[in-house]
Design an enzyme around this catalytic site. Structure first.
Site, PDB file in Angstrom:
ATOM      1  N   HIS A  17       0.844  -1.208   0.000  1.00  0.00           N
ATOM      2  CA  HIS A  17       0.000   0.000   0.000  1.00  0.00           C
ATOM      3  C   HIS A  17       0.878   1.257   0.000  1.00  0.00           C
ATOM      4  O   HIS A  17       0.604   2.214  -0.720  1.00  0.00           O
ATOM      5  CB  HIS A  17      -0.881   0.058   1.257  1.00  0.00           C
ATOM      6  CG  HIS A  17      -1.939  -0.991   1.351  1.00  0.00           C
ATOM      7  ND1 HIS A  17      -2.122  -1.759   2.484  1.00  0.00           N
ATOM      8  CD2 HIS A  17      -2.891  -1.398   0.475  1.00  0.00           C
ATOM      9  CE1 HIS A  17      -3.133  -2.585   2.302  1.00  0.00           C
ATOM     10  NE2 HIS A  17      -3.625  -2.391   1.092  1.00  0.00           N
ATOM     11  N   SER A 136      -3.064  -7.659   2.903  1.00  0.00           N
ATOM     12  CA  SER A 136      -3.331  -7.500   4.336  1.00  0.00           C
ATOM     13  C   SER A 136      -3.822  -8.828   4.924  1.00  0.00           C
ATOM     14  O   SER A 136      -3.466  -9.203   6.040  1.00  0.00           O
ATOM     15  CB  SER A 136      -4.406  -6.433   4.569  1.00  0.00           C
ATOM     16  OG  SER A 136      -3.979  -5.186   4.102  1.00  0.00           O
TER      17      SER A 136
HETATM   18  P1  ADP Z   1      -9.942  -3.503  -0.352  1.00  0.00           P
HETATM   19  O1  ADP Z   1     -10.692  -4.124   0.775  1.00  0.00           O
HETATM   20  O2  ADP Z   1     -10.618  -2.303  -0.950  1.00  0.00           O
HETATM   21  O3  ADP Z   1      -9.409  -4.454  -1.403  1.00  0.00           O
HETATM   22  P2  ADP Z   1      -7.224  -3.284   0.567  1.00  0.00           P
HETATM   23  O4  ADP Z   1      -6.753  -2.488   1.739  1.00  0.00           O
HETATM   24  O5  ADP Z   1      -7.039  -4.742   0.636  1.00  0.00           O
HETATM   25  O6  ADP Z   1      -8.708  -2.834   0.383  1.00  0.00           O
HETATM   26  O7  ADP Z   1      -6.531  -2.756  -0.749  1.00  0.00           O
HETATM   27  C1  ADP Z   1      -6.666  -1.431  -1.200  1.00  0.00           C
HETATM   28  C2  ADP Z   1      -6.062  -1.296  -2.588  1.00  0.00           C
HETATM   29  O8  ADP Z   1      -4.667  -1.532  -2.531  1.00  0.00           O
HETATM   30  C3  ADP Z   1      -6.601  -2.268  -3.628  1.00  0.00           C
HETATM   31  O9  ADP Z   1      -6.616  -1.604  -4.890  1.00  0.00           O
HETATM   32  C4  ADP Z   1      -5.588  -3.375  -3.642  1.00  0.00           C
HETATM   33  O10 ADP Z   1      -5.558  -4.032  -4.900  1.00  0.00           O
HETATM   34  C5  ADP Z   1      -4.319  -2.568  -3.426  1.00  0.00           C
HETATM   35  N1  ADP Z   1      -3.259  -3.376  -2.813  1.00  0.00           N
HETATM   36  C6  ADP Z   1      -3.356  -4.200  -1.764  1.00  0.00           C
HETATM   37  N2  ADP Z   1      -2.157  -4.781  -1.492  1.00  0.00           N
HETATM   38  C7  ADP Z   1      -1.289  -4.284  -2.408  1.00  0.00           C
HETATM   39  C8  ADP Z   1       0.090  -4.517  -2.687  1.00  0.00           C
HETATM   40  N3  ADP Z   1       0.807  -5.402  -2.001  1.00  0.00           N
HETATM   41  N4  ADP Z   1       0.631  -3.831  -3.693  1.00  0.00           N
HETATM   42  C9  ADP Z   1      -0.111  -2.982  -4.425  1.00  0.00           C
HETATM   43  N5  ADP Z   1      -1.413  -2.735  -4.244  1.00  0.00           N
HETATM   44  C10 ADP Z   1      -2.002  -3.387  -3.253  1.00  0.00           C
END
Ligand code: ADP
Length: 169
Positions: A17, A136
């Site tokens: 993130h 996550s």
């Molecule tokens: P959600 O519940 O909306 O998927 P997340 O917190 O899991 O929320 O993810 C938020 C955004 O960040 C999403 O677009 C997800 O694809 C992206 N994301 C999550 N992990 C990573 C990562 N390791 N690298 C890049 N983007 C990520």
């Protein structure tokens, strides 16, 4: 001034993130990290805890300082983005497996935003390859089983995860 909202659960924030936030902050004047309030997902950390974790992580990223803020929102993302004056939504793409869900959401948001008369683009940023397997959910699973997640999340988040494990065992 260009402003983008980067929405997500961030339960908890990972280095993947943070990588996306840093990339977005080079493209937009302002980036708002929007924590979606959704108790239905039964988060491990409260919204307040997640907000503090993100703010603390951003504190050690001078490049993002001042231009990235953290907020919470409920309800439709397009309504929130409009209230904040955003012209773009940022999402991260890790693997092909993210694509279908993200495409559906981006097209739905575009439809809703166009219908409301406030066009909004979704911008996808590729995760750094070292974080492309990182989520996550996986970090929580590994940490709750006692695995070492340092290097995948900020140190204070790794500490919060082990403290949570200590409480639940
Ligand atoms: P959600 O519940 O909306 O998927 P997340 O917190 O899991 O929320 O993810 C938020 C955004 O960040 C999403 O677009 C997800 O694809 C992206 N994301 C999550 N992990 C990573 C990562 N390791 N690298 C890049 N983007 C990520």
């Amino acid at each position: 001034m260009s402003l983008a909202v980067y929405p997500g659960s961030f339960d908890p924030i990972t280095n993947g993130h943070l990588d996306v936030i840093q990339r977005a902050s080079r493209l937009f004047d302002r980036v708002v990290v929007g924590i979606l309030v959704n108790e239905g997902k039964r988060p491990l950390f409260s919204v307040e805890e997640r907000k503090e974790q993100i703010e603390r992580a951003l504190g050690s990223e001078p490049e993002a300082a001042g231009r990235v803020t953290v907020d919470r929102f409920e309800g439709l993302l397009v309504d929130y983005a409009h209230r904040r004056g955003a012209t773009a939504i940022v999402r991260g793409l890790r693997a092909v497996s993210d694509y279908e869900y993200e495409l559906q959401m981006a097209l739905m948001n575009r439809r809703l935003a166009d219908a409301g008369g406030h066009p909004l683009e979704t911008v996808f940023l590729m995760a750094h390859e070292s974080y492309s397997y990182l989520s996550s959910r996986l970090v929580k699973e590994v940490a709750m089983l006692g695995g070492d997640v340092r290097g995948l999340v900020p140190d204070h988040v790794a500490a919060a995860l082990s403290a949570r494990r200590g409480q639940s065992s």
